[in-house]
Write a protein that holds these residues in place. Structure first.
Motif, PDB file in Angstrom:
ATOM      1  N   MET A   1      57.558  44.286  63.502  1.00 36.57           N
ATOM      2  CA  MET A   1      56.785  44.726  62.470  1.00 36.57           C
ATOM      3  C   MET A   1      55.780  46.496  62.134  1.00 36.57           C
ATOM      4  O   MET A   1      55.169  46.292  63.242  1.00 36.57           O
ATOM      5  N   GLN A   2      55.947  46.779  61.896  1.00 33.19           N
ATOM      6  CA  GLN A   2      55.104  48.486  61.888  1.00 33.19           C
ATOM      7  C   GLN A   2      54.651  48.598  60.808  1.00 33.19           C
ATOM      8  O   GLN A   2      55.244  48.694  59.624  1.00 33.19           O
ATOM      9  N   GLY A   3      53.935  50.232  60.562  1.00 32.71           N
ATOM     10  CA  GLY A   3      53.982  50.369  59.293  1.00 32.71           C
ATOM     11  C   GLY A   3      53.415  52.327  59.705  1.00 32.71           C
ATOM     12  O   GLY A   3      52.584  52.004  61.204  1.00 32.71           O
ATOM     13  N   ASN A   4      53.137  53.393  58.530  1.00 32.92           N
ATOM     14  CA  ASN A   4      51.970  54.647  59.380  1.00 32.92           C
ATOM     15  C   ASN A   4      50.625  54.616  59.493  1.00 32.92           C
ATOM     16  O   ASN A   4      50.594  53.454  58.668  1.00 32.92           O
ATOM     17  N   THR A   5      49.971  55.351  59.448  1.00 34.88           N
ATOM     18  CA  THR A   5      48.737  54.850  60.071  1.00 34.88           C
ATOM     19  C   THR A   5      48.196  54.978  58.730  1.00 34.88           C
ATOM     20  O   THR A   5      46.796  54.062  58.309  1.00 34.88           O
ATOM     21  N   ASP A   6      48.517  55.726  57.841  1.00 38.20           N
ATOM     22  CA  ASP A   6      47.738  55.821  56.063  1.00 38.20           C
ATOM     23  C   ASP A   6      48.461  54.306  55.377  1.00 38.20           C
ATOM     24  O   ASP A   6      47.772  54.244  54.064  1.00 38.20           O
ATOM     25  N   GLY A   7      49.774  53.098  56.319  1.00 35.52           N
ATOM     26  CA  GLY A   7      49.674  52.705  54.454  1.00 35.52           C
ATOM     27  C   GLY A   7      50.994  53.083  54.449  1.00 35.52           C
ATOM     28  O   GLY A   7      51.409  52.346  53.466  1.00 35.52           O
ATOM     29  N   SER A   8      50.991  53.632  53.789  1.00 35.33           N
ATOM     30  CA  SER A   8      52.481  54.840  52.702  1.00 35.33           C
ATOM     31  C   SER A   8      53.735  53.957  53.509  1.00 35.33           C
ATOM     32  O   SER A   8      54.361  54.485  52.257  1.00 35.33           O
ATOM     33  N   GLN A   9      54.184  53.218  54.603  1.00 32.97           N
ATOM     34  CA  GLN A   9      55.504  53.102  54.781  1.00 32.97           C
ATOM     35  C   GLN A   9      55.094  52.037  56.177  1.00 32.97           C
ATOM     36  O   GLN A   9      54.421  52.183  56.370  1.00 32.97           O
ATOM     37  N   THR A  24      65.985  32.863  70.688  1.00 33.02           N
ATOM     38  CA  THR A  24      64.730  33.340  70.076  1.00 33.02           C
ATOM     39  C   THR A  24      64.173  34.300  69.828  1.00 33.02           C
ATOM     40  O   THR A  24      64.348  35.359  70.175  1.00 33.02           O
ATOM     41  N   ILE A  25      64.115  34.920  68.668  1.00 29.04           N
ATOM     42  CA  ILE A  25      63.486  35.811  68.099  1.00 29.04           C
ATOM     43  C   ILE A  25      61.675  35.984  67.943  1.00 29.04           C
ATOM     44  O   ILE A  25      61.083  35.406  67.541  1.00 29.04           O
ATOM     45  N   ARG A  26      60.903  37.190  68.261  1.00 25.92           N
ATOM     46  CA  ARG A  26      59.927  36.685  68.159  1.00 25.92           C
ATOM     47  C   ARG A  26      59.478  38.584  67.176  1.00 25.92           C
ATOM     48  O   ARG A  26      59.779  39.381  67.679  1.00 25.92           O
ATOM     49  N   TRP A  27      59.039  38.541  66.357  1.00 25.81           N
ATOM     50  CA  TRP A  27      58.595  39.051  65.672  1.00 25.81           C
ATOM     51  C   TRP A  27      56.697  38.907  65.728  1.00 25.81           C
ATOM     52  O   TRP A  27      56.443  38.488  65.850  1.00 25.81           O
ATOM     53  N   ILE A  28      56.445  40.684  66.264  1.00 24.09           N
ATOM     54  CA  ILE A  28      54.890  41.314  66.642  1.00 24.09           C
ATOM     55  C   ILE A  28      54.471  41.559  65.767  1.00 24.09           C
ATOM     56  O   ILE A  28      55.345  43.610  65.451  1.00 24.09           O
ATOM     57  N   ASN A  29      53.225  42.092  64.828  1.00 24.78           N
ATOM     58  CA  ASN A  29      52.961  43.100  63.905  1.00 24.78           C
ATOM     59  C   ASN A  29      51.982  44.104  64.682  1.00 24.78           C
ATOM     60  O   ASN A  29      50.777  44.415  65.563  1.00 24.78           O
ATOM     61  N   LEU A  30      52.872  45.212  64.660  1.00 27.24           N
ATOM     62  CA  LEU A  30      52.309  46.595  65.333  1.00 27.24           C
ATOM     63  C   LEU A  30      51.529  47.061  64.938  1.00 27.24           C
ATOM     64  O   LEU A  30      51.044  48.394  64.915  1.00 27.24           O
ATOM     65  N   ASP A  31      51.815  46.882  63.790  1.00 26.15           N
ATOM     66  CA  ASP A  31      50.889  47.606  62.172  1.00 26.15           C
ATOM     67  C   ASP A  31      49.552  47.295  62.753  1.00 26.15           C
ATOM     68  O   ASP A  31      49.169  46.395  61.690  1.00 26.15           O
ATOM     69  N   PRO A  32      48.306  48.757  62.904  1.00 27.48           N
ATOM     70  CA  PRO A  32      47.290  47.871  62.900  1.00 27.48           C
ATOM     71  C   PRO A  32      46.368  48.024  61.618  1.00 27.48           C
ATOM     72  O   PRO A  32      45.503  47.789  61.691  1.00 27.48           O
ATOM     73  N   GLY A  33      46.811  48.673  60.428  1.00 26.12           N
ATOM     74  CA  GLY A  33      46.572  48.572  58.970  1.00 26.12           C
ATOM     75  C   GLY A  33      46.967  47.770  57.876  1.00 26.12           C
ATOM     76  O   GLY A  33      46.101  47.554  57.239  1.00 26.12           O
ATOM     77  N   ASN A  34      47.632  46.557  58.447  1.00 24.55           N
ATOM     78  CA  ASN A  34      48.898  45.801  57.276  1.00 24.55           C
ATOM     79  C   ASN A  34      48.831  44.318  58.332  1.00 24.55           C
ATOM     80  O   ASN A  34      48.960  43.946  58.987  1.00 24.55           O
ATOM     81  N   SER A  35      48.554  43.519  57.214  1.00 24.84           N
ATOM     82  CA  SER A  35      49.108  41.949  58.025  1.00 24.84           C
ATOM     83  C   SER A  35      50.147  41.598  56.765  1.00 24.84           C
ATOM     84  O   SER A  35      50.952  43.092  56.644  1.00 24.84           O
ATOM     85  N   HIS A  36      51.570  40.944  57.963  1.00 29.60           N
ATOM     86  CA  HIS A  36      52.927  41.155  57.043  1.00 29.60           C
ATOM     87  C   HIS A  36      53.452  40.061  57.329  1.00 29.60           C
ATOM     88  O   HIS A  36      52.606  39.562  58.424  1.00 29.60           O
ATOM     89  N   THR A  37      54.955  39.640  56.928  1.00 27.99           N
ATOM     90  CA  THR A  37      55.587  37.901  56.745  1.00 27.99           C
ATOM     91  C   THR A  37      56.538  38.728  57.299  1.00 27.99           C
ATOM     92  O   THR A  37      57.858  39.761  57.409  1.00 27.99           O
ATOM     93  N   ALA A  38      56.932  37.742  58.338  1.00 23.05           N
ATOM     94  CA  ALA A  38      58.235  37.446  58.442  1.00 23.05           C
ATOM     95  C   ALA A  38      59.071  36.047  57.688  1.00 23.05           C
ATOM     96  O   ALA A  38      58.851  35.019  58.255  1.00 23.05           O
ATOM     97  N   THR A  39      59.863  36.979  56.804  1.00 19.92           N
ATOM     98  CA  THR A  39      60.488  35.664  55.979  1.00 19.92           C
ATOM     99  C   THR A  39      61.853  35.150  55.168  1.00 19.92           C
ATOM    100  O   THR A  39      62.451  35.954  55.066  1.00 19.92           O
ATOM    101  N   ALA A  40      62.320  34.267  55.853  1.00 18.00           N
ATOM    102  CA  ALA A  40      63.506  34.108  55.611  1.00 18.00           C
ATOM    103  C   ALA A  40      64.060  33.896  54.230  1.00 18.00           C
ATOM    104  O   ALA A  40      63.318  33.290  53.183  1.00 18.00           O
ATOM    105  N   TYR A  41      64.808  34.611  53.731  1.00 16.01           N
ATOM    106  CA  TYR A  41      65.575  34.364  52.262  1.00 16.01           C
ATOM    107  C   TYR A  41      66.132  32.894  51.825  1.00 16.01           C
ATOM    108  O   TYR A  41      66.955  32.785  52.220  1.00 16.01           O
ATOM    109  N   HIS A  42      65.153  32.157  51.011  1.00 16.06           N
ATOM    110  CA  HIS A  42      65.920  31.018  50.642  1.00 16.06           C
ATOM    111  C   HIS A  42      64.974  30.249  50.146  1.00 16.06           C
ATOM    112  O   HIS A  42      63.658  30.752  49.894  1.00 16.06           O
ATOM    113  N   PRO A  43      65.593  29.670  49.187  1.00 19.26           N
ATOM    114  CA  PRO A  43      64.938  28.697  47.772  1.00 19.26           C
ATOM    115  C   PRO A  43      63.802  28.125  47.930  1.00 19.26           C
ATOM    116  O   PRO A  43      62.885  27.736  47.385  1.00 19.26           O
ATOM    117  N   LYS A  44      62.913  27.387  50.354  1.00 22.34           N
ATOM    118  CA  LYS A  44      62.308  27.088  50.223  1.00 22.34           C
ATOM    119  C   LYS A  44      61.136  27.558  50.386  1.00 22.34           C
ATOM    120  O   LYS A  44      59.932  27.596  49.824  1.00 22.34           O
TER     121      LYS A  44
END
Length: 142
Positions: A1-9, A24-44
């Motif tokens: 999970m990443q983003g540019n410094t001004d959060g525009s991307q 096992t897959i691991r996501w790490i939020n490497l974006d210092p300016g945003n919170s993120h999720t890793a969410t499966a597309y599913h009705p639940k």
């Protein structure tokens, strides 16, 4: 999970990945300016269309702050599409292929989009092609 410094991307890197069942897959939020999720597309998950294999368990990391991580083990062969809840409308999506899914898995991805809230066009355009993931094994953001 990443983003540019001004959060525009914002983006997942890699955006496409091929793994073996049980990995096992691991996501790490490497974006210092945003919170993120890793969410499966599913009705639940917020009544979203199912874009993971039948019988696979959906996941939702909840919001990850910078430097936090989340892991999931994928055992069912097939194609798993996922997104970031707050940034799906910015095209922050990814695709994981587990094992050697048959042609029916590849053609059912579009069918799995039926039901639930429509996926934004920018997100649909951001998924890497299945054949590219199978050929390269890993697809990075371009």
């Amino acid at each position: 999970m990443q983003g540019n410094t001004d959060g525009s991307q914002v983006w997942f890197d890699p955006v496409g990945l091929h793994v073996e069942p049980g990995q096992t897959i691991r996501w790490i939020n490497l974006d210092p300016g945003n919170s993120h999720t890793a969410t499966a597309y599913h009705p639940k998950n917020f009544e979203r269309p199912r874009r993971i294999p039948e019988g696979a368990e959906p996941w939702d990391s909840d919001y990850l702050l910078p430097n936090e991580s989340f892991s999931v083990t994928l055992a069912v062969e097939g194609i798993y599409d996922f997104y970031c809840v707050p940034h799906e409308h910015a095209g922050m999506v990814g695709r994981i292929i587990v094992g050697q899914p048959g042609r029916s898995s590849a053609t059912s991805v579009s069918a799995q989009a039926a039901g639930g809230e429509a996926i934004p066009e920018i997100a649909l355009q951001a998924f890497p092609p299945i054949d590219e993931i199978m050929r390269q094994g890993i697809v990075r953001r371009t």
